[in-house]
Design an enzyme around this catalytic site. Structure first.
Site, PDB file in Angstrom:
ATOM      1  N   PRO A 416     -64.641   2.509 -39.368  1.00  0.00           N
ATOM      2  CG  PRO A 416     -65.521   0.595 -38.352  1.00  0.00           C
ATOM      3  CD  PRO A 416     -64.815   1.073 -39.600  1.00  0.00           C
ATOM      4  CG  ASP A 417     -63.590   4.262 -33.715  1.00  0.00           C
ATOM      5  OD1 ASP A 417     -64.826   4.438 -33.721  1.00  0.00           O
ATOM      6  OD2 ASP A 417     -62.990   3.581 -32.870  1.00  0.00           O
TER       7      ASP A 417
END
Ligand code: BGC
Length: 705
Positions: A416-417
Site C-alpha cells: 500500500p501507498d
C-alpha cells in the site's frame, strides 16, 4: 473478464436466487457436531455440505434442544430461542457443489448433558449428528487432531492445572492477553490448544471462533488426574514461546486464579524454527488462475480481529466479515510472542472451509516514505533489500506455495501507498531514496511480483492510492506509466498481477451520489462558466470518487498493454460516510464551494486527510459489484488505528520504527489552514482503537443491520 458472470452475481440477483432456493430441494447433508463440552457448557458446529450438482444460494436450518440453550453463535444469523433457526450471512450464503459451510454455537447445558439435536431445513436432503468430544478417561488423548502440520506437543500433567483451567473457562484468548492455563483440547478448529491466561478478561466476550471452551474441557480431562497429550496443531505455533515454563510460572496476574506451581507447568516443544520456514518451496500447481478469484468466495474471517470487534458495542454487526491479514513486519510472519502468524491464518482459513484470504504485503525498505506513522523496519540500501527479499518475500512465497494451501485463493495486496509515493512525493528525501533503481520500491516490488507469479493460487493486486491522490490528470498519467512499467519489469510482465487495489486504508467514497455526474461538467449554479471540479474540495481533480477512478484506471492499464481481464479492488472498510451528517440531497446553493461542501458525502475537511478520520464502515465485502471491479474488500480492519494521536502515544516496542505523524494529531492545523480531523487518543498504527471502531460502526453506510 466475464461480464455476464459478474452481472449474475449482483446483489439483486443473489437475493432473488436465494428466495427461489428456499423452495427448492437440495442434495445437502446437514450435520450437527458436538465439539466440546465442559461442566456447564458446550460448543457445537453445524455444517451444510452441498453434495448436489447445482449451487445452493441461501440457506436456513433449524433445531431445538430439550434443556441446552445457546448463548452465542458465529458464521450465521441465529434467530429464535429454542427452537433455533440459523440462516446464511452474505458471505456464506452460496454453497457450491462439493463445498460446505460451517457455523458454530456455544451454550449452557442447564444442568443437563450436552445434547446432540437433529437439524431440519428444506436445504437438507439428509441429516447426521455426532460428537467429537474427546474422551476424558485416563490417559486419553483427544480423539481428533484438526491439523496435522505442527510438530508441537502440549502436555498437561496435573490436576492443579485443571482447576486453574476451569477458573478461566470463559476467558478471552485473543490479542496479547494470555493464560495462566493451557489446554490440550481437541475438537474443533483453531481454539484447540488455546492457552488462556489473562484472568483480567475472564468472563469477557468469548470470541466467535475461539470459544475458549478449551479450558473447560481441559479441566474435565485433567480432573481425572491423568495426563492428556495432544499432538494437535493446537499450539498455534507461535504461542509456544509464551507458554514456556518460566513464563507460565511467573505470569499469573490475578488472585482469582490459583497460582501455578512449577510442577504443573505445561511443557511445550515448540515448532523448530526450521519447520516454520521449511515449507515446500516447490511451486504449487493449483491450476490456472481464475479471471476473478472472488467468484464463489467463501471468505476467511480473521478470528483475532473478529474477536476484538465482537468485544465492542455493536461489533457483532461487522465481526463476521472478511478482513485482510497484514504482514507488516518480518516478525509478523511467524511471531514468537503468542500472536498469530501467516500459517496460523492460512490454517484457520482451511478450518473454516474458506477459499479466499487477503494478505497485505507491507514491508518495503523506506516504507511509508512520505509520512511517519507507518514507517517500517527496513531502510533503503543493500541490507534493506537483502532482508526484504530473503527474510520477508521469500518466506511469504514459500508459505504461500505450500501445497496444503492450494485450495485457498490468496489475494496479495501489494505494498500500500508505495508506488503512488514515487509519483507525487519525490521531494521527500525518504521517497527520493525509495526511487533508487537498485534498492528502491520498483525493483523490490518487481522481486515480490516475480516471486509470487509462479504460485498460481496467489493473486497479486498492486496498490494505486486513491482518487484523491492519483486522480488528477497529471498524476494519473504519470502513475499509469510508473506503476505499469514497474509491473512490466517483473518476470510475469503484465500477467504478474490480477489487477489493482485502490483506497487501501482510505476514506474516499465509492460514489458521490450528488456530485459524480458533475465531475466533468459545469457547476449548475454558474451559468456554465465554472467547472464543478474547480471547487476547493476537488481542486480540479476530475475523479470525485473511487468507482470513477478505478474504472478509468482499469481502462488506462488495458490501453497500456495489460490484459483485458484485469480487475479492480476497492477497500470499503471505512469509506461509508453515513451517520447524521450525511447529505440526503444535492445542495441548492449557487456558491460553488458551498454547493460542493453541502452535497458531498465525504465529510473530511480535505481529501488528503488520512489518519483516524470520522468515517463509517462502507459497503460490505462483495463480489463483482460493478463491471471491472473484482470485489469490494475490507483491507484495513475496522478498529485498527492509522497512527498515534500524540507523541506520548507513539512508541511501540514491537514496532519502534513507527513514528508520530502530525497528520494524526487532532490539534494540528497545517499551513494551508486545514485541520487533520484525526480522532484523539488513537494508539500506534495497527493497534486497536476502540473509539475509532465505535465511530465506524455508528457512521456505517449502508447502515449495519
Ligand atoms: C499499520 C500496520 C497495520 C495496518 C492495518 C497500517 O497502518 O502500519 O502495522 O497492520 O495498518 O491496521
Amino acid at each position: 473478464m466475464k461480464m455476464s458472470l459478474r452481472k449474475t452475481l449482483g446483489v439483486a440477483s443473489l437475493l432473488s436466487l436465494s428466495l427461489a432456493a428456499a423452495s427448492q430441494a437440495h442434495a445437502a447433508v446437514c450435520s450437527y457436531t458436538l465439539n466440546n463440552e465442559w461442566n456447564t457448557g458446550f460448543q457445537g458446529t453445524v455444517s451444510i455440505t452441498n453434495n448436489g450438482t447445482t449451487a445452493i444460494n441461501g440457506w436456513t436450518v433449524g433445531w431445538s434442544y430439550a434443556n441446552n440453550r445457546i448463548t452465542n453463535s458465529w458464521n450465521a444469523t441465529l434467530t429464535g430461542n429454542n427452537p433455533y433457526s440459523a440462516s446464511a450471512l452474505n458471505w456464506n450464503s452460496t454453497i457450491q457443489p462439493g463445498q460446505s459451510v460451517t457455523f458454530g454455537v456455544q451454550g449452557n447445558k442447564n444442568g443437563s448433558t450436552a445434547e446432540i439435536p437433529t437439524i431440519t431445513g428444506s436445504v437438507c436432503s439428509s441429516v447426521t449428528s455426532s460428537s467429537s468430544v474427546p474422551t476424558t478417561s485416563s490417559s486419553s488423548a483427544p480423539s481428533s487432531t484438526p491439523r496435522s502440520s505442527s510438530s508441537s506437543v502440549v502436555s498437561i500433567s496435573s490436576s492443579s492445572q485443571a482447576s486453574q483451567c476451569a477458573a478461566v473457562s470463559q476467558c478471552n484468548w485473543y490479542g496479547t492477553l494470555y493464560p495462566t492455563c493451557t489446554t490440550t483440547v481437541s475438537g474443533w478448529g483453531y481454539e484447540n490448544g488455546k492457552s488462556c491466561i489473562s484472568t483480567a478478561t475472564c468472563a469477557a466476550q468469548p470470541s466467535p471462533f475461539g470459544v475458549v471452551a478449551g479450558c473447560g474441557v481441559t479441566s474435565s480431562s485433567a480432573t481425572t488426574s491423568s495426563a492428556a497429550t495432544s499432538s494437535s496443531s493446537s499450539v498455534r505455533s507461535s504461542s509456544s514461546s509464551i507458554l514456556s515454563s518460566s513464563s507460565i510460572a511467573t505470569s499469573p496476574s490475578s488472585s482469582s486464579v490459583a497460582s501455578v506451581s512449577s510442577s504443573s507447568v505445561v511443557s511445550i516443544s515448540s515448532r523448530s524454527s526450521s519447520s516454520l520456514s521449511s515449507s515446500s518451496s516447490s511451486v504449487t500447481s493449483a491450476g490456472p488462475r481464475m479471471d476473478n478469484p472472488f467468484v464463489g468466495a467463501q471468505w476467511y474471517i480473521d478470528p483475532i480481529w473478529s474477536a476484538k470487534a465482537m468485544a465492542e458495542t455493536g461489533g457483532s454487526k461487522v465481526a463476521n466479515y472478511n478482513t485482510a491479514v497484514w504482514m507488516d513486519r518480518i516478525g509478523a510472519i511467524a511471531p514468537t510472542d503468542g500472536s498469530w502468524g501467516l500459517r496460523d491464518h492460512l490454517d484457520a482459513a482451511l478450518d473454516q472451509n474458506a477459499n479466499v484470504i487477503q494478505v497485505v504485503v507491507y514491508d518495503l525498505p523506506n516504507r511509508d516514505c512520505h509520512a511517519l506513522a507507518s514507517n517500517g523496519e527496513l531502510t533503503q540500501g543493500v541490507e534493506g533489500t537483502t532482508r526484504y527479499r530473503a527474510e520477508y518475500v521469500d518466506v511469504l512465497a514459500s508459505i504461500f506455495a505450500d501445497p496444503k494451501y492450494r485450495s485457498l485463493r490468496i489475494i496479495a495486496i501489494i505494498e500500500p501507498d508505495s508506488l503512488p509515493n514515487l509519483v507525487t512525493n519525490l521531494s521527500t528525501p525518504a521517497c527520493q531514496q525509495a526511487a533508487d533503481a537498485t534498492h528502491g520500491y520498483v525493483p523490490n516490488t518487481r522481486y515480490t511480483l516475480s516471486k509470487f507469479y509462479p504460485i498460481t493460487n496467489v493473486y497479486s493486486y498492486v496498490d494505486i492510492g486513491h482518487s484523491g491522490w492519483l486522480g488528477w490528470t497529471d498524476n494519473f498519467g504519470k502513475a499509469v506509466t510508473l506503476i505499469g512499467d514497474a509491473i512490466k519489469g517483473a518476470t510475469g510482465g503484465v500477467n504478474s498481477v490480477a489487477g489493482f487495489v485502490s483506497n487501501t486504508s482510505g476514506y474516499t467514497p465509492l460514489y458521490e451520489p450528488f456530485l459524480d455526474s458533475l465531475a466533468n461538467s459545469a457547476f449548475p449554479g454558474s451559468g456554465g462558466g465554472t467547472q464543478t471540479r474547480q471547487a476547493k474540495f476537488y481542486e480540479w481533480n476530475p475523479h470525485f470518487s473511487e468507482v470513477s477512478f478505478v474504472t478509468a484506471w482499469r481502462n488506462a492499464m488495458i490501453s497500456a498493454g495489460f490484459p483485458s481481464n484485469i480487475g479492480m479492488l476497492v477497500d470499503t472498510s471505512r469509506n461509508g460516510w453515513g451517520g447524521a451528517n450525511r447529505p440526503t440531497a444535492q445542495s441548492t446553493s449557487t456558491v460553488l464551494d458551498t454547493f460542493v461542501d453541502q452535497s458531498r458525502i465525504d465529510r473530511r475537511a480535505h481529501r488528503g486527510n488520512w489518519c483516524n478520520q470520522r468515517g463509517g464502515v462502507g459497503e460490505r465485502p462483495q463480489v463483482a459489484p460493478v463491471a471491472g471491479i473484482d470485489a469490494y474488500v475490507w483491507v484495513k480492519p475496522p478498529g485498527e488505528s492509522d497512527g498515534a494521536a500524540s507523541l506520548e502515544l507513539s512508541y511501540d516496542p514491537q514496532d519502534p520504527a513507527k513514528g508520530f505523524d502530525r497528520n494524526c494529531d487532532p490539534t494540528f492545523t497545517n499551513a494551508s489552514g486545514t485541520n487533520t480531523g484525526a480522532m484523539p487518543n488513537a494508539p500506534v498504527a495497527g493497534r486497536w482503537f476502540s473509539a475509532g471502531f465505535k465511530q465506524l460502526v455508528d457512521n456505517a453506510y449502508p447502515p449495519l443491520e
